[in-house]
Design an enzyme around this catalytic site. Structure first.
Site, mmCIF file in Angstrom:
data_model
loop_
_atom_site.group_PDB
_atom_site.id
_atom_site.type_symbol
_atom_site.label_atom_id
_atom_site.label_comp_id
_atom_site.label_asym_id
_atom_site.label_seq_id
_atom_site.Cartn_x
_atom_site.Cartn_y
_atom_site.Cartn_z
ATOM 1 N N SER A 1 0.818 -1.213 0.000
ATOM 2 C CA SER A 1 0.000 0.000 0.000
ATOM 3 C C SER A 1 0.852 1.263 0.000
ATOM 4 C CB SER A 1 -0.878 -0.012 1.253
ATOM 5 O OG SER A 1 -1.440 1.258 1.468
ATOM 6 N N GLU B 1 0.250 3.488 1.854
ATOM 7 C CA GLU B 1 0.339 3.837 3.276
ATOM 8 C C GLU B 1 1.677 3.424 3.877
ATOM 9 O OE1 GLU B 1 -1.779 5.455 5.515
ATOM 10 O OE2 GLU B 1 -2.825 6.116 3.724
ATOM 11 N N TYR C 1 -1.854 0.196 10.040
ATOM 12 C CA TYR C 1 -2.101 -0.490 8.765
ATOM 13 C C TYR C 1 -0.871 -0.398 7.862
ATOM 14 C CZ TYR C 1 -3.952 -1.195 4.081
ATOM 15 O OH TYR C 1 -4.135 -1.631 2.791
HETATM 16 O O1 G4F Z 1 -11.385 6.058 0.847
HETATM 17 P P1 G4F Z 1 -10.490 6.213 2.014
HETATM 18 O O2 G4F Z 1 -11.004 5.772 3.331
HETATM 19 O O3 G4F Z 1 -9.131 5.460 1.625
HETATM 20 P P2 G4F Z 1 -7.643 5.524 2.253
HETATM 21 O O4 G4F Z 1 -7.669 5.774 3.707
HETATM 22 O O5 G4F Z 1 -6.835 6.466 1.412
HETATM 23 O O6 G4F Z 1 -7.116 4.033 2.046
HETATM 24 C C1 G4F Z 1 -7.269 3.296 0.859
HETATM 25 O O7 G4F Z 1 -6.158 3.476 0.001
HETATM 26 C C2 G4F Z 1 -4.904 3.010 0.530
HETATM 27 C C3 G4F Z 1 -3.869 3.150 -0.574
HETATM 28 O O8 G4F Z 1 -3.628 4.468 -0.919
HETATM 29 C C4 G4F Z 1 -4.993 1.554 0.908
HETATM 30 F F1 G4F Z 1 -3.831 1.178 1.497
HETATM 31 C C5 G4F Z 1 -6.124 1.325 1.881
HETATM 32 O O9 G4F Z 1 -6.259 -0.068 2.118
HETATM 33 C C6 G4F Z 1 -7.401 1.829 1.247
HETATM 34 O O10 G4F Z 1 -7.671 1.070 0.102
HETATM 35 O O11 G4F Z 1 -10.053 7.745 2.166
HETATM 36 C C7 G4F Z 1 -9.628 8.484 1.035
HETATM 37 C C8 G4F Z 1 -9.486 9.945 1.424
HETATM 38 C C9 G4F Z 1 -8.703 10.156 2.704
HETATM 39 O O12 G4F Z 1 -7.849 11.272 2.498
HETATM 40 C C10 G4F Z 1 -9.769 10.524 3.727
HETATM 41 O O13 G4F Z 1 -9.312 11.356 4.768
HETATM 42 O O14 G4F Z 1 -10.769 10.500 1.651
HETATM 43 C C11 G4F Z 1 -10.736 11.262 2.826
HETATM 44 N N1 G4F Z 1 -12.087 11.373 3.363
HETATM 45 C C12 G4F Z 1 -12.765 12.527 3.513
HETATM 46 N N2 G4F Z 1 -13.973 12.289 4.040
HETATM 47 C C13 G4F Z 1 -12.850 10.359 3.793
HETATM 48 C C14 G4F Z 1 -14.044 10.935 4.206
HETATM 49 N N3 G4F Z 1 -12.635 9.026 3.828
HETATM 50 C C15 G4F Z 1 -13.625 8.250 4.319
HETATM 51 N N4 G4F Z 1 -13.433 6.904 4.359
HETATM 52 N N5 G4F Z 1 -14.817 8.773 4.768
HETATM 53 C C16 G4F Z 1 -15.068 10.115 4.746
HETATM 54 O O15 G4F Z 1 -16.150 10.578 5.136
#
Ligand code: G4F
Length: 339
Positions: free
Chosen positions: A130, A132, A154
């Protein structure tokens, strides 16, 4: 590598596992997958993502926290390629969840690698790493030489799994390859992730089922791609003469706000009237933007992303709208949803 094409996929019921299973079946592989025993005992628990291909798959019980279970599965299947995709994937974990994340991602990877070494040492092993793992980077974009500096349990667990794979490559001569995967989305993504959550929220607001969508940081930036294309890169990685690690990304940064704007515009709504920032979803440690440099994979494997992110988001919203419409009309055959 032998000519016998037998793939074992951990996490076969997830977004990537299901797309990869479809791809490998189309390529003529014998495709095996591991599921939790209780899922195999009850046909209604077969994940939706693979229900349409379940009869073409060979599904086995496998618990990534149990050595004997993994050894048994490897000895039974004797894969020529193993794609290790299983494990928690939501980054924003609580302290309570941390032991389970470490056990699944580090312990599970170790169990697979040690079983492969003992039983099928010619098996090629793919690890879903990832972005991450790069974590708090000082520069963007990141490539295969960017130092690791995980900022989440993670990311730390994925890094340990990657180092285990490197150890088995260097000291036990196994073919192991890690992909540093950036965000990749589809209609099969979990609802806890931003794009699917957004699409579901937009569809529900458009359908009059909810008024507001609570989100976190709208200015957060990510490198988002399209999942079916990423599994092609995974397969390509295991077809090379020598094992190697690759960044899989688009190289394009977008803000959450851009995705939100496209999603609401696709149904003629103004996001400013529908979205409210909820501190529960704002993450504390997101200072540096994660975006991948795909020079290496483009040159070495000829892989590049194709589908524009705006199209992906529009597909997600359209899919959620059609799900709501189907469900509503099934319950209310003589009525229409709000236009
Ligand atoms: O969709 P997300 O939760 O994905 P995140 O945390 O980037 O992780 C995903 O990608 C990683 C690889 O780059 C993987 F390792 C991991 O397993 C997974 O697949 O969040 C995406 C973005 C973040 O910046 C978060 O802060 O969206 C932002 N965000 C803003 N509002 C939100 C929200 N994320 C979520 N989940 N929910 C919100 O309401």
């Amino acid at each position: 590598m032998t000519d016998r094409k037998v793939a074992l996929i951990t996490g076969i019921g997830g977004q990537d596992g299901s797309f990869l299973a479809e791809l490998l079946l189309a390529k003529g592989y014998e495709v095996h997958g591991l599921l939790r025993p209780r899922q195999l005992n009850d046909p209604s628990l077969i994940p939706d993502n693979i229900s349409h291909i379940a009869s073409d798959l060979r599904l086995h019980p496998g618990i990534l926290e149990t050595q004997t279970s993994i050894e048994h599965a490897i000895a039974l299947v004797r894969p020529s390629e193993c794609y290790h995709l299983a494990g928690p994937s939501f980054v924003d974990a609580t302290v309570v969840e941390e032991p389970a994340i470490l056990a699944a991602l580090v312990g599970g990877t170790h169990m697979l690698l040690s079983a492969i070494k003992e039983t099928v040492p010619d098996c090629r092993f793919f690890l879903a790493g990832s972005s991450e793992m790069f974590g708090s980077v000082s520069a963007a974009p990141q490539d295969e030489n960017t130092p690791f500096n995980p900022r989440s349990i993670y990311g730390l667990a994925k890094l340990s799994a990657h180092q285990l794979a490197g150890y088995y490559r260097s000291f036990h001569n196994l073919y192991t390859a890690t992909a540093f995967l950036y965000n990749h989305e589809s209609t099969r993504r979990g609802l806890e992730f931003l794009p699917r959550k957004l699409a579901r929220g937009v569809a529900r607001i458009k359908s009059g089922l909810q008024a507001k969508l609570p989100l976190g940081n709208l200015d957060a930036e990510r490198d988002w791609g399209y999942a079916p294309e990423y599994v092609e890169a995974m397969w390509l990685m295991l077809q090379q003469k020598e094992p190697d690690d690759f960044v899989i990304a688009t190289g394009q940064m977008h803000t959450v706000r851009e995705l939100v704007t496209w999603a609401f515009e696709s149904v003629d709504l103004d996001y400013a009237e529908c979205v409210e920032v909820d501190p529960r979803y704002v993450r504390p440690s997101e200072s540096v933007a994660l975006t991948g440099d795909i020079t290496k994979i483009s040159k070495a494997l000829g892989w590049s992303p194709k589908t524009p992110l705006k199209e992906v988001i529009e597909e997600l919203v359209a899919n959620e709208l059609s799900t709501i419409t189907r469900g509503y009309l099934a319950d209310n055959p003589n009525q229409k949803l709000k236009e």
